[in-house]
Structure formats: C-alpha cells, structure tokens
Enzyme design. Sequence first.
Site, mmCIF file in Angstrom:
data_model
loop_
_atom_site.group_PDB
_atom_site.id
_atom_site.type_symbol
_atom_site.label_atom_id
_atom_site.label_comp_id
_atom_site.label_asym_id
_atom_site.label_seq_id
_atom_site.Cartn_x
_atom_site.Cartn_y
_atom_site.Cartn_z
ATOM 1 N N LYS A 127 -19.103 -53.822 59.637
ATOM 2 C CA LYS A 127 -19.749 -52.112 60.036
ATOM 3 C C LYS A 127 -18.020 -51.452 58.617
ATOM 4 O O LYS A 127 -17.309 -52.538 58.173
ATOM 5 C CB LYS A 127 -19.139 -51.433 61.121
ATOM 6 N N ASP A 167 -26.169 -45.831 56.795
ATOM 7 C CA ASP A 167 -26.269 -45.770 58.145
ATOM 8 C C ASP A 167 -25.897 -44.366 57.767
ATOM 9 O O ASP A 167 -26.434 -44.143 56.770
ATOM 10 C CB ASP A 167 -24.873 -46.136 58.249
HETATM 11 P P1 NDP Z 1 -28.960 -39.937 58.583
HETATM 12 O O1 NDP Z 1 -27.558 -39.613 57.734
HETATM 13 O O2 NDP Z 1 -30.186 -40.104 58.238
HETATM 14 O O3 NDP Z 1 -29.338 -39.236 59.972
HETATM 15 C C1 NDP Z 1 -27.902 -38.153 60.622
HETATM 16 C C2 NDP Z 1 -28.324 -37.150 61.203
HETATM 17 O O4 NDP Z 1 -27.681 -37.028 62.508
HETATM 18 C C3 NDP Z 1 -28.126 -35.726 60.393
HETATM 19 O O5 NDP Z 1 -29.146 -34.738 61.205
HETATM 20 C C4 NDP Z 1 -27.244 -35.312 61.088
HETATM 21 O O6 NDP Z 1 -26.715 -34.158 61.087
HETATM 22 C C5 NDP Z 1 -26.656 -35.488 62.459
HETATM 23 N N1 NDP Z 1 -25.619 -35.826 62.747
HETATM 24 C C6 NDP Z 1 -24.430 -36.637 62.423
HETATM 25 N N2 NDP Z 1 -23.558 -36.481 62.748
HETATM 26 C C7 NDP Z 1 -22.862 -35.969 63.363
HETATM 27 C C8 NDP Z 1 -22.372 -34.467 64.209
HETATM 28 N N3 NDP Z 1 -20.954 -35.613 64.180
HETATM 29 N N4 NDP Z 1 -23.113 -33.035 64.779
HETATM 30 C C9 NDP Z 1 -24.222 -33.082 64.894
HETATM 31 N N5 NDP Z 1 -25.212 -33.558 64.308
HETATM 32 C C10 NDP Z 1 -24.357 -35.393 63.054
HETATM 33 O O7 NDP Z 1 -27.784 -41.323 59.575
HETATM 34 P P2 NDP Z 1 -29.293 -42.105 60.123
HETATM 35 O O8 NDP Z 1 -30.610 -41.227 61.236
HETATM 36 O O9 NDP Z 1 -29.294 -43.369 59.611
HETATM 37 O O10 NDP Z 1 -27.989 -42.576 61.576
HETATM 38 C C11 NDP Z 1 -28.711 -41.903 62.522
HETATM 39 C C12 NDP Z 1 -27.648 -42.723 64.365
HETATM 40 O O11 NDP Z 1 -28.108 -43.711 64.443
HETATM 41 C C13 NDP Z 1 -26.036 -43.200 63.889
HETATM 42 O O12 NDP Z 1 -25.232 -43.088 65.054
HETATM 43 C C14 NDP Z 1 -26.108 -44.778 63.291
HETATM 44 O O13 NDP Z 1 -25.738 -45.330 63.439
HETATM 45 C C15 NDP Z 1 -27.210 -44.529 63.533
HETATM 46 N N6 NDP Z 1 -28.385 -45.979 63.614
HETATM 47 C C16 NDP Z 1 -29.018 -46.315 62.333
HETATM 48 C C17 NDP Z 1 -29.926 -46.528 61.635
HETATM 49 C C18 NDP Z 1 -30.329 -47.117 60.667
HETATM 50 O O14 NDP Z 1 -30.904 -48.038 59.930
HETATM 51 N N7 NDP Z 1 -30.038 -45.954 60.192
HETATM 52 C C19 NDP Z 1 -29.831 -48.430 62.051
HETATM 53 C C20 NDP Z 1 -28.950 -48.345 64.258
HETATM 54 C C21 NDP Z 1 -27.881 -47.215 64.534
HETATM 55 P P3 NDP Z 1 -26.137 -33.843 59.713
HETATM 56 O O15 NDP Z 1 -26.957 -33.879 58.019
HETATM 57 O O16 NDP Z 1 -26.408 -31.919 59.800
HETATM 58 O O17 NDP Z 1 -24.540 -33.867 59.331
#
Ligand code: NDP
Length: 447
Positions: A127, A167
């Site tokens: 990662k 991510d």
């Molecule tokens: P994105 O950046 O596309 O979206 C993240 C979302 O979560 C946004 O809506 C963001 O809001 C919110 N968010 C992030 N950090 C915080 C925080 N500290 N508090 C509140 N809201 C938060 O990321 P992904 O959708 O790709 O990833 C989301 C999760 O899924 C993560 O845990 C990631 O590790 C996991 N994941 C992702 C994969 C992938 O293929 N992308 C694969 C497997 C797991 P804001 O924009 O306001 O920050």
Amino acid sequence: MLHEKLSPVYDNVLRRNPGETEFHQAVREVLESIGPALGKHPEYAESKIIERICEPERQVIFRVPWEDDRGEVHINRGFRVEFNSALGPYKGGLRFHPSVYLGIVKFLGFEQIFKNSLTGLPIGGGKGGSDFDPKGRSQREIMRFCQSFMTELYRHIGEHTDVPAGDIGVGGREVGYLFGQYKRITNRYESGVITGKGLSFGGAQVRTEATGYGCAFFVDEMLKARGTSFDGKRVVVSGSGNVAIYTIEKIQQLGGTVVACSDSSGYVVDDQGIDLALLKQVKEVERLRVDVYAKRRGGAASFVPGRSVWEVPCEVAMPSATQNEITGRDAELLVRGGCIAVGEGANMPTMPEGVRIFQEAGVAFGPGKAANAGGVATSALEMQQNASRDSWTFEFSERRLAEIMRDIHGRCLATADEYGMPGNYVAGANIDGFKRVADAMLALGLI
Ligand code: NDP
C-alpha cells in the site's frame, strides 16, 4: 483474547511500531482470529510465520516537492510499504489524504495481504500514498503532484515487482497522470505496472465499479445465506466516492433502496431513494459536496451537516468512506434501528467495539478484507488482460467478479465452520487469508 503464543508477538509489534495505532488495531484483529489455526498447524509458530508477516518486507518514505499554480513550493511525504510478496507482486492502492502517515499505510498494507490472498489470485500485499490533500487543488496542480510522486516511486515498482492502484483521493484521473509519468521516465509501455487505468490506455471494464459492485454481491450472498435478499430493504451507504457510488448502483439494481449517503461535511437523507444520476453529476463530474445534491434534489432530500450517517435507521449498512467510522455507539444505534447486515466497503471502518456489538446481536457482518476484495480482484484481472494484450467485455468481467465474490463468501463460511465459529465471517476471512500466505511462506523458505 489472544492465543498464548500470540500475546508476545503482539507486544513486540507495539514496541517496534510506536504510535501507529491503526496498524496495531489491524494486527490485533487478525491475531485474535488465527489462534485456532496455530493449534492445528504448529509449523507456523515454529517457523515464526506470524512474526515475519507482521514485519513489512520493505518500507519506502520519500520527499515529494511540487509547485502550486501561484508558484509556491510545497513539500509532501510519499510512502510505499511493500508488505508481503509470497503470493505475487506487491499489490495495493495509493491514498492521497492529509491524514496519511506510516501507521495508516501499514494498516492498509497489512490488511491487503490477507484480502489479496482471499481472492485466490496471484497477488502479494502492499500500500502507499501521501499526506497530500487534493481538495481544492486545480487539475494542473494534481498533475504536477502526481508527476513528482512518480518521479521517485517509479524506481520501486514494476509489473512483476509492485503494482499500485487507486484508493481515497486517487481515481482514474490520478492513475492516468501517474502512469503517464512512469511511461515517460522509463520509456516503457508497461501497462501492468498500475491498475485502475482509463479504458483507452489499458484499463479494464468493471474496474471502476468493482469494489462497490463486489461489496453488494458479497452482502447479497450473506442475505441469501439467511434466506432473504436486498429486495425492498432500506440501506445506508456512507461516503460518496468511488466505492460508495458503485455500491449504491448495484444495490439499486438488486432491488434495495439506498436512503442516505455522506461525505466528510455531513450526510444527505433521501427517503425515496438516492437519485444516482444526480449524485454522479455532483460528485464525479463536478467534484462538489453532498449538500449540493440535497439542494438540487429540492424537497425530496435533506442535508444534515457535521453528523454521523449511522443515525439513519436501516436494515443494511454499507460503510464505504474510511477507517473507524462506525463507533460502538453507532453500532448500538444501528442494531436498535433494525440493522441485520453490514458490508464493509471501506477498510476497517468498524471499530473493534462495533464489531463485537454486531456479532453479539447476530448481525451478518462482512469484514472489508472479504467484502471489498472485488476491487483488487478486478485489478488482478486487469493485470491478466494487460499481460495477454487482451480486453474482456463488461458482461464477462462482471460475471467473473460475481463468481469471485461468491467464492470468497463460501470460503469464509466454510472456514468459520471448520474452526467451530459458524457464521463468523471475520474469523473465516482472517484464517482462510492467513493460511494461504503462511503455506506459501513455508514453501518458499526463509523469506
Ligand atoms: P474516494 O476518495 O473516492 O471517496 C472517499 C469518500 O469517503 C468520500 O466521500 C470522502 O468524503 C469520504 N471520506 C474520506 N475520508 C473521510 C473522513 N476522514 N471522514 C469522513 N469521510 C471521509 O475513495 P474510495 O471510494 O476509493 O475509498 C473509500 C474506502 O474504500 C477507503 O476506506 C478505501 O481504502 C476503501 N477501498 C477502496 C477501494 C477502491 O477500489 N477504490 C478498494 C477497497 C477498499 P470527502 O470527499 O469529504 O473527503
């Protein structure tokens, strides 16, 4: 409770990795599950497999200097933790978020080892990321940052060595800039060096949708195992990024109604069901906040600033934002509100107290390692297509994803049964994922 052989291992992890609380939490959760496997397989302890698994093979930390649109210079920190390559090249995404530090990257890399193992595909665990905050940055600033990040990272990665992906904060746009810089520096069109690429330059169908779709498929299997389905269920999804959006899309196709989603500013409730086209327009196209969704939806939806989305009652909860977003109190609220299933789209979104509460209440609880493995599995399929210079159709790729998720679900249940913990997906995922890596490490000698 930790197995007697594992307590000293965990104490050692605490001592050697001070202050890395998320990493400690991820290690503890795995160690709490694998005690029974050690009983059956004394060779793991004899060869110090657990101690070896808890220590990354390599950790790289580097400076990322870049210039903003006004000519001011900024310095960020870049990370790549190459955790375990017993099963294949290191594989795992890059996260760009101001909260990123070594402890977050190590927790994610550690989880990734077992998740990747669970997919049954030939990928190790790693990662990376940076404490860079992409919010409010122009497209050109994002490009310059990605180019500077790759100018150091390129020497550590390669299609047979280490294959990053996206991510939080790293989506298709960033992957494009990263790949472009890699290609420029190395003079190689090495498609398999990064996944999540655009479809015009080696990307795979369904990769964008894969984590969300896969998570919905996994929960669908959990519901079926209990004689029910998504049909007519009220669902809450946290976040509104890549994972959340495609979780919502698949749940709607499976007959569920998603009544709320969120971002870090608050949440929206839309009792008639989220209007997905509008959500995509606001979040994917215009990159705005969720309150804009509520405004444009008129009276149908309302925005609740600064509060947790888990106060909205639902039958299925799909945390898809970030780590430790469901506290013990949130879990109690959800159980009281009639929640029967939880599928973790995010990595480690439920705090240990929350997991305990769900399990004691008999909620079907699908841990991220298993439930969100569809993203990395489809990345491995992207690598496979890149290696054979082929590209598969959307339908075929989605069928493969559904099969993989069904298989992971089945193995979690079967392993939980075998070790006397029926229905415990956490134990099933941890033991099954661990055993495959441990057996490979034994076979490879002292690596
Ligand atoms: P994105 O950046 O596309 O979206 C993240 C979302 O979560 C946004 O809506 C963001 O809001 C919110 N968010 C992030 N950090 C915080 C925080 N500290 N508090 C509140 N809201 C938060 O990321 P992904 O959708 O790709 O990833 C989301 C999760 O899924 C993560 O845990 C990631 O590790 C996991 N994941 C992702 C994969 C992938 O293929 N992308 C694969 C497997 C797991 P804001 O924009 O306001 O920050």
